[in-house]
Write a protein that holds these residues in place. Structure first.
Motif, short mmCIF file in Angstrom:
data_model
loop_
_atom_site.label_atom_id
_atom_site.label_comp_id
_atom_site.label_asym_id
_atom_site.label_seq_id
_atom_site.Cartn_x
_atom_site.Cartn_y
_atom_site.Cartn_z
N GLU A 191 0.02 4.78 2.20
CA GLU A 191 -1.32 5.25 1.86
C GLU A 191 -2.02 4.39 0.80
OE1 GLU A 191 1.53 7.01 1.93
OE2 GLU A 191 1.59 8.50 0.31
N ASP A 192 -1.32 3.42 0.24
CA ASP A 192 -1.95 2.46 -0.68
C ASP A 192 -2.62 1.32 0.07
OD1 ASP A 192 0.90 2.86 -2.82
OD2 ASP A 192 -1.09 3.75 -3.10
N THR A 193 -2.44 1.28 1.38
CA THR A 193 -3.05 0.23 2.19
C THR A 193 -4.56 0.31 2.11
OG1 THR A 193 -1.19 0.11 3.73
CG2 THR A 193 -3.34 -0.64 4.54
N ALA A 194 -5.20 -0.79 1.71
CA ALA A 194 -6.65 -0.82 1.54
C ALA A 194 -7.08 -2.22 1.11
CB ALA A 194 -7.10 0.19 0.48
N MET A 195 -8.39 -2.42 1.11
CA MET A 195 -8.96 -3.59 0.47
C MET A 195 -9.15 -3.21 -1.01
SD MET A 195 -10.01 -6.69 1.07
CE MET A 195 -10.64 -6.84 2.75
N TYR A 196 -8.67 -4.06 -1.89
CA TYR A 196 -8.75 -3.79 -3.32
C TYR A 196 -9.81 -4.69 -3.95
CZ TYR A 196 -4.69 -0.77 -3.32
OH TYR A 196 -3.83 0.28 -3.10
N TYR A 197 -10.68 -4.08 -4.76
CA TYR A 197 -11.79 -4.77 -5.38
C TYR A 197 -11.70 -4.69 -6.90
CZ TYR A 197 -13.91 -4.29 -0.75
OH TYR A 197 -14.17 -4.33 0.60
N ALA A 220 -12.34 -2.62 -13.82
CA ALA A 220 -11.61 -1.64 -13.02
C ALA A 220 -11.18 -2.23 -11.69
CB ALA A 220 -12.47 -0.41 -12.78
N TRP A 221 -10.24 -1.53 -11.06
CA TRP A 221 -9.83 -1.80 -9.69
C TRP A 221 -10.24 -0.62 -8.83
CZ3 TRP A 221 -8.09 -6.37 -8.00
CH2 TRP A 221 -7.57 -7.28 -8.94
N PHE A 222 -10.82 -0.95 -7.69
CA PHE A 222 -11.15 0.05 -6.69
C PHE A 222 -10.45 -0.33 -5.39
CE2 PHE A 222 -14.58 2.64 -8.50
CZ PHE A 222 -14.83 1.93 -9.67
N ARG A 223 -10.39 0.60 -4.47
CA ARG A 223 -9.86 0.29 -3.14
C ARG A 223 -10.62 1.07 -2.09
NH1 ARG A 223 -3.88 3.17 -3.63
NH2 ARG A 223 -4.58 5.35 -3.56
N GLN A 224 -10.63 0.51 -0.90
CA GLN A 224 -11.30 1.16 0.22
C GLN A 224 -10.50 0.93 1.49
OE1 GLN A 224 -15.43 0.10 0.77
NE2 GLN A 224 -15.83 2.03 1.84
N ALA A 225 -10.07 2.03 2.08
CA ALA A 225 -9.36 1.97 3.35
C ALA A 225 -10.37 2.17 4.47
CB ALA A 225 -8.28 3.05 3.39
N PRO A 226 -10.06 1.70 5.66
CA PRO A 226 -10.99 1.86 6.79
C PRO A 226 -11.37 3.32 7.02
CG PRO A 226 -9.25 0.33 7.36
CD PRO A 226 -8.87 0.93 6.03
#
Length: 131
Positions: free
Chosen positions: A93-99, A39-45
């Motif tokens: 709003e897609d701005t984030a670190m993607y894991y 999977a892909w996850f993301r986390q914004a500040p």
């Protein structure tokens, strides 16, 4: 030792596209009848980690967050050692670190977006979308 290494992040303008890659090594579960998921996850500040897209190859199962449906596509290469996330029509709003994340062997894999399902995690790649 399972390692997941993401790449492909960067800065784009609204409406642009990026393709993220996740190279998996030491991940032998793909040989066990494909009973695993990635999977892909993301986390914004200041926000919680959010599941974006998931795939379970052996179960032909995928899942997407409502916020990315129709814009993002998760896929694997034929050798199943690289996971991709094609991101189109990007928004600020897609701005984030993607894991990138992967499970251990699962008896009945089903694509899920909850982080508790996944054992292995990459270090992340930053995606920044400007307006």
């Amino acid at each position: 030792q399972v390692q997941l290494v993401e790449s492909g992040g960067g800065s784009v303008q609204t409406g642009g596209s990026l393709r993220l890659s996740c190279a998996a090594s030491g991940y032998t579960y793909r040989y066990i009848y494909g009973n695993y998921c990635m999977a892909w996850f993301r986390q914004a500040p200041g926000k919680e980690r959010e599941g974006v897209a998931a795939v379970c190859p052996g179960a032909y199962s995928t899942a997407y967050a409502d916020s990315v449906k129709g814009r993002f596509t998760i896929s694997q290469d034929s050798a199943q050692n690289t996971l991709y996330l094609q991101m189109n029509s990007l928004k600020p709003e897609d701005t984030a670190m993607y894991y990138c994340a992967a499970t251990t062997w699962l008896p009945r894999p089903r694509a899920q977006l909850g982080p508790e399902t996944y054992k292995y995690w990459g270090q992340g790649t930053q995606v920044t979308v400007s307006s």
